[in-house]
Enzyme design. Structure first.
Site, PDB file in Angstrom:
ATOM      1  N   ASP A 170      62.542  22.756  27.897  1.00 26.71           N
ATOM      2  CA  ASP A 170      61.946  22.072  29.041  1.00 26.71           C
ATOM      3  C   ASP A 170      61.596  20.634  28.665  1.00 26.71           C
ATOM      4  OD1 ASP A 170      62.116  24.374  30.522  1.00 26.71           O
ATOM      5  OD2 ASP A 170      60.000  24.918  30.308  1.00 26.71           O
ATOM      6  N   ARG A 171      61.579  19.785  29.651  1.00 26.17           N
ATOM      7  CA  ARG A 171      61.307  18.364  29.410  1.00 26.17           C
ATOM      8  C   ARG A 171      59.990  18.137  28.668  1.00 26.17           C
ATOM      9  NH1 ARG A 171      61.774  13.648  34.045  1.00 26.17           N
ATOM     10  NH2 ARG A 171      61.155  11.889  32.736  1.00 26.17           N
TER      11      ARG A 171
END
Length: 330
Positions: free
Chosen positions: A146-147
């Site tokens: 995930d970012r």
């Protein structure tokens, strides 16, 4: 390989060749539908207009050699001259002729997409002069983070390494352990979370929607089995630092499993405690406290078992150091 014609939009068919075998459907289409915005590629996949061997597929479907991919009418713009994205190298944990392991910082997407013009893979390709004379000939993401998650990320430098490593991830032959700081006092006897997850979309206001995940019942036909192992690493005042090992790699698995147990990750802006997050920001935690700490896998060339470790980044170490420890050990 068949291509989608330019000009008047019409249904097209793409045949997956050997070089594309094993790729995710979204990446396969993005590569071959030059001039089509990535947001539109994801939209036609979600709508069911894209078919693989006449069946519906999702963005993370792996295409295989010989698959026939139906593409609905899309208007392919004339390709503009390539503009190199921002070049960036990332902290290296391991590199050889087969793969690169980096310590990804939080706040950087692993690839460009909806609302993100350039991610880790594009920036690394630019830095390594991918596709240029004397530059890197092959760079592909093995998996994703995930970012807002920091930590270990693998990139393959050869197609053979990519296939070998992705097969290990699919067959659960890798060991993936994260460090997560959760709110509250995690029960010492809660060591396994075995709860199916279901992906869905919430209205994003612009027609595309936003991807979310929730826990569903074991008899839910849309549920995907997800298993998370939890070990208490350290107790702090109001928090517990956990070692979280995932046996399945579902979207947002750790975030949703921990939240469903009543202990959301500190700083999680999708599934967390939003009021607590505001207070934590004032106390110095500006991001989600989730870090891909340890990764174990078999090297694709020599067959040796590899273990990589990425220390907590300074901002997370400093946040922990600011909190009192309990008087008695865990």
């Amino acid at each position: 390989m068949a291509t989608v014609p330019r000009g008047k939009p019409e249904v097209g068919w793409l045949t997956v060749d050997a070089e594309s075998a094993g790729q995710r459907l979204d990446n396969f289409l993005i590569r071959h539908l030059k001039g089509v915005p990535k947001t539109h590629v994801y939209r036609i996949i979600r709508s069911g207009e894209v078919r693989v061997n006449k069946g519906r597929a999702t963005a993370d479907t792996r295409v295989q050699e010989g698959d026939a991919v139906r593409v609905p009418p899309v208007r392919v713009a004339e390709r503009a001259p390539d503009r190199p994205g921002p070049a960036r190298e990332f902290p290296l944990l391991l590199e050889d002729e087969h793969l690169i392991a980096i310590d990804k910082p939080a706040g950087v997407a692993v690839h460009g997409g909806s609302g993100v013009s350039s991610g880790v893979i594009e920036q690394l390709r630019s830095a390594r002069k991918y596709g240029q004379a004397g530059g890197a000939r092959f760079l592909e993401l093995v998996h994703r983070l995930d970012r807002e998650t920091s930590g270990i990320l693998l990139i393959a430098k050869k197609r053979s390494a990519l296939k070998h490593l992705q097969e290990q991830f699919r067959e659960r032959e890798t060991g993936k352990t994260y460090l997560a700081l959760v709110l509250g006092d995690w029960p010492a006897n809660r060591k396994v979370i075995d709860a199916p997850l279901h992906k869905y979309l919430v209205d994003g206001g612009q027609g595309d929607g936003e991807r979310r995940v929730r826990v569903v019942s074991k008899d839910d036909p849309d549920g995907m089995r997800a298993i998370t192992l939890v070990k208490v690493r350290e107790r702090l005042a109001g928090f517990t630092l956990l070692e979280v090992t995932i046996k399945t790699g579902r979207t947002h698995q750790i975030r949703v499993h921990l939240q469903s147990a009543g202990h959301p990750i500190a700083g999680d802006d999708k599934y967390g405690d939003f009021e607590r997050n505001k207070a934590l920001q004032k106390q110095g935690l500006k991001r989600m406290f989730l870090h891909a700490w340890r990764l174990q896998f078999t090297h694709p060339a020599n067959g040796e078992r590899v273990e990589l470790l990425a220390s907590l980044p300074p901002e997370l170490q400093n946040f922990i150091a600011s909190y009192d420890k309990p008087s008695s050990p865990v």
